[in-house]
Each structure stands twice: as C-alpha cells, then as structure tokens.
Design a protein around this motif. Structure first.
Motif, PDB file in Angstrom:
ATOM      1  N   LEU A 122       0.829  -1.211   0.000  1.00  0.00           N
ATOM      2  CA  LEU A 122       0.000   0.000   0.000  1.00  0.00           C
ATOM      3  C   LEU A 122       0.863   1.261   0.000  1.00  0.00           C
ATOM      4  CD1 LEU A 122      -2.843  -0.961   2.492  1.00  0.00           C
ATOM      5  CD2 LEU A 122      -3.043  -0.632   0.024  1.00  0.00           C
ATOM      6  N   SER A 123       1.922   1.249   0.789  1.00  0.00           N
ATOM      7  CA  SER A 123       2.794   2.420   0.868  1.00  0.00           C
ATOM      8  C   SER A 123       3.462   2.715  -0.468  1.00  0.00           C
ATOM      9  CB  SER A 123       3.868   2.202   1.940  1.00  0.00           C
ATOM     10  OG  SER A 123       3.275   2.047   3.203  1.00  0.00           O
ATOM     11  N   ALA A 124       3.815   1.679  -1.192  1.00  0.00           N
ATOM     12  CA  ALA A 124       4.458   1.871  -2.495  1.00  0.00           C
ATOM     13  C   ALA A 124       3.435   2.157  -3.589  1.00  0.00           C
ATOM     14  CB  ALA A 124       5.280   0.640  -2.856  1.00  0.00           C
ATOM     15  N   GLY A 125       2.253   1.546  -3.476  1.00  0.00           N
ATOM     16  CA  GLY A 125       1.282   1.631  -4.561  1.00  0.00           C
ATOM     17  C   GLY A 125       0.257   2.732  -4.459  1.00  0.00           C
ATOM     18  N   LEU A 126       0.045   3.290  -3.272  1.00  0.00           N
ATOM     19  CA  LEU A 126      -0.998   4.299  -3.119  1.00  0.00           C
ATOM     20  C   LEU A 126      -0.781   5.527  -4.010  1.00  0.00           C
ATOM     21  CD1 LEU A 126      -3.655   4.707  -1.696  1.00  0.00           C
ATOM     22  CD2 LEU A 126      -2.425   5.822   0.155  1.00  0.00           C
ATOM     23  N   PRO A 127       0.423   6.066  -4.079  1.00  0.00           N
ATOM     24  CA  PRO A 127       0.609   7.201  -5.001  1.00  0.00           C
ATOM     25  C   PRO A 127       0.269   6.837  -6.450  1.00  0.00           C
ATOM     26  CG  PRO A 127       2.451   7.058  -3.491  1.00  0.00           C
ATOM     27  CD  PRO A 127       1.614   5.819  -3.288  1.00  0.00           C
ATOM     28  N   TRP A 128       0.641   5.650  -6.849  1.00  0.00           N
ATOM     29  CA  TRP A 128       0.329   5.202  -8.210  1.00  0.00           C
ATOM     30  C   TRP A 128      -1.183   5.056  -8.387  1.00  0.00           C
ATOM     31  CZ3 TRP A 128      -1.793   0.501  -9.922  1.00  0.00           C
ATOM     32  CH2 TRP A 128      -1.808   0.354 -11.297  1.00  0.00           C
ATOM     33  N   LEU A 129      -1.858   4.472  -7.387  1.00  0.00           N
ATOM     34  CA  LEU A 129      -3.308   4.289  -7.473  1.00  0.00           C
ATOM     35  C   LEU A 129      -4.044   5.623  -7.526  1.00  0.00           C
ATOM     36  CD1 LEU A 129      -3.877   1.360  -4.966  1.00  0.00           C
ATOM     37  CD2 LEU A 129      -4.112   1.281  -7.447  1.00  0.00           C
ATOM     38  N   LEU A 130      -3.551   6.601  -6.785  1.00  0.00           N
ATOM     39  CA  LEU A 130      -4.186   7.910  -6.791  1.00  0.00           C
ATOM     40  C   LEU A 130      -3.963   8.632  -8.117  1.00  0.00           C
ATOM     41  CD1 LEU A 130      -3.361   9.299  -3.234  1.00  0.00           C
ATOM     42  CD2 LEU A 130      -5.599   8.605  -4.099  1.00  0.00           C
ATOM     43  N   GLY A 131      -2.918   8.205  -8.836  1.00  0.00           N
ATOM     44  CA  GLY A 131      -2.612   8.864 -10.099  1.00  0.00           C
ATOM     45  C   GLY A 131      -2.262  10.320  -9.895  1.00  0.00           C
ATOM     46  N   TYR A 132      -1.685  10.609  -8.775  1.00  0.00           N
ATOM     47  CA  TYR A 132      -1.410  11.981  -8.390  1.00  0.00           C
ATOM     48  C   TYR A 132       0.090  12.204  -8.373  1.00  0.00           C
ATOM     49  CZ  TYR A 132      -1.881  16.293  -5.834  1.00  0.00           C
ATOM     50  OH  TYR A 132      -1.847  17.598  -5.463  1.00  0.00           O
ATOM     51  N   HIS A 133       0.547  13.225  -9.064  1.00  0.00           N
ATOM     52  CA  HIS A 133       1.983  13.469  -9.163  1.00  0.00           C
ATOM     53  C   HIS A 133       2.295  14.892  -8.729  1.00  0.00           C
ATOM     54  CE1 HIS A 133       2.111   9.730 -11.303  1.00  0.00           C
ATOM     55  NE2 HIS A 133       1.145  10.178 -12.069  1.00  0.00           N
ATOM     56  N   ARG A 134       3.058  14.980  -7.653  1.00  0.00           N
ATOM     57  CA  ARG A 134       3.545  16.268  -7.163  1.00  0.00           C
ATOM     58  C   ARG A 134       5.011  16.099  -6.842  1.00  0.00           C
ATOM     59  NH1 ARG A 134      -0.510  19.859  -4.812  1.00  0.00           N
ATOM     60  NH2 ARG A 134       1.050  20.766  -3.486  1.00  0.00           N
ATOM     61  N   SER A 135       5.695  17.170  -6.759  1.00  0.00           N
ATOM     62  CA  SER A 135       7.101  17.112  -6.379  1.00  0.00           C
ATOM     63  C   SER A 135       7.192  16.711  -4.915  1.00  0.00           C
ATOM     64  CB  SER A 135       7.750  18.478  -6.576  1.00  0.00           C
ATOM     65  OG  SER A 135       9.043  18.481  -5.997  1.00  0.00           O
ATOM     66  N   ASP A 136       8.040  15.737  -4.619  1.00  0.00           N
ATOM     67  CA  ASP A 136       8.223  15.288  -3.242  1.00  0.00           C
ATOM     68  C   ASP A 136       9.559  15.763  -2.677  1.00  0.00           C
ATOM     69  OD1 ASP A 136       5.815  14.076  -3.010  1.00  0.00           O
ATOM     70  OD2 ASP A 136       6.532  12.103  -3.587  1.00  0.00           O
TER      71      ASP A 136
END
Length: 160
Positions: A33-47
C-alpha cells in the motif's frame, strides 16, 4: 532512493499502527500500500523536501506521539457524540492541500481516516482540496484549523 525507502518504511509503520498488530502478512500489505498508493491515486507532485533524512527520522517520534494523541481524542469525541453528551452534525469538509507533497497528502488522508469520526473521501487536484467526511461538521473551520496546525507542527517535518 533512500528517501523512497524511508517513506515506504514510515508509511508501513503507520499502517501497522492502524491495525494494532504485527504479522508478516500485515507488513507485506503495508509495504504494498505504501508503495502503490501514489500510483493508485494517479497523483503526481514534487516530493522534494528541504528536511534532511536524519532530521526527518528524529521528528518522526513526536509525529507518532501526536498522531496517537489525536486518535485517542477522536475516540473520546465520538464516544461523547454517540452517548448524546454532545450534539453533532455530520457533513463534508474541504481542506486545502496547501504545501503538501504527494506523501503529505497520503499521510494526511491515512491519519485523518485513522482518527475516529473522520474519513478521507476524495482529492480534487484541480481545485487543490481534499474532501473529508466528519462526524461533527458544525464548524468546518475548526476541523481545517486542527488539520493544518497538526501538519505545520508535526507532519510537515516528516511527511511534507
């Protein structure tokens, strides 16, 4: 790469705390979940974070204690509402994303959902807001203010 691994481990710890138990299967699910949640959200911001790794690790412990305090306070609030000691009006509250990175949004949504009486509903990137359902939406500004204060004081230094 080390920043990614740190975020992965810290988010997995938050997941295990939410479950209240530790097993290899739970850890595996938390890491996925920790690795995949950003991908699932399809949300890209600068980290990109101005904080250094050592500082973030040290500041994780106050963040963890403050999060635990919020969970306990939330449980008390829900108890008071359910037992009729305090009136409440459920509803939706929009909270501006502000300076949060993708990791900051994920942690805010997870933590807010862990706190009894509130749950993450949606992210509207175009409008720059997160939508939460809260058990007591009588004064939405109080909810927004508490979330922003927690972010600025504890979360921003660990999960910007």
């Amino acid at each position: 790469m080390s920043g990614f691994l740190l975020r992965l481990v810290l988010l997995a710890i938050v997941w295990l705390l939410a479950l209240g138990e530790v097993s290899w299967g739970d850890l595996a699910v938390g890491l996925i979940l920790s690795a995949g949640l950003p991908w699932l959200l399809g949300y890209h911001r600068s980290d990109r974070s101005p904080e250094r790794l050592g500082s973030r690790v040290l500041r994780f412990w106050p963040f963890l204690l403050a999060a635990g305090h919020r969970v306990i306070a939330g449980a008390w609030d829900v108890t008071a509402i359910v037992l009729g000691w305090r009136p409440a009006t459920p509803g939706y509250v929009e909270v501006p994303i502000g300076a949060r990175t993708l990791n900051g949004i994920v942690v805010t949504s997870w933590l807010t959902t862990l706190i009894p009486g509130s749950a993450f509903v949606n992210l509207d990137d175009e409008r720059g807001v997160m939508l939460f359902h809260v058990l007591d939406a009588t004064d939405p500004e109080v909810f927004r203010s508490e979330l922003d204060q927690f972010y600025e004081r504890y979360q921003r230094h660990v999960f910007p």
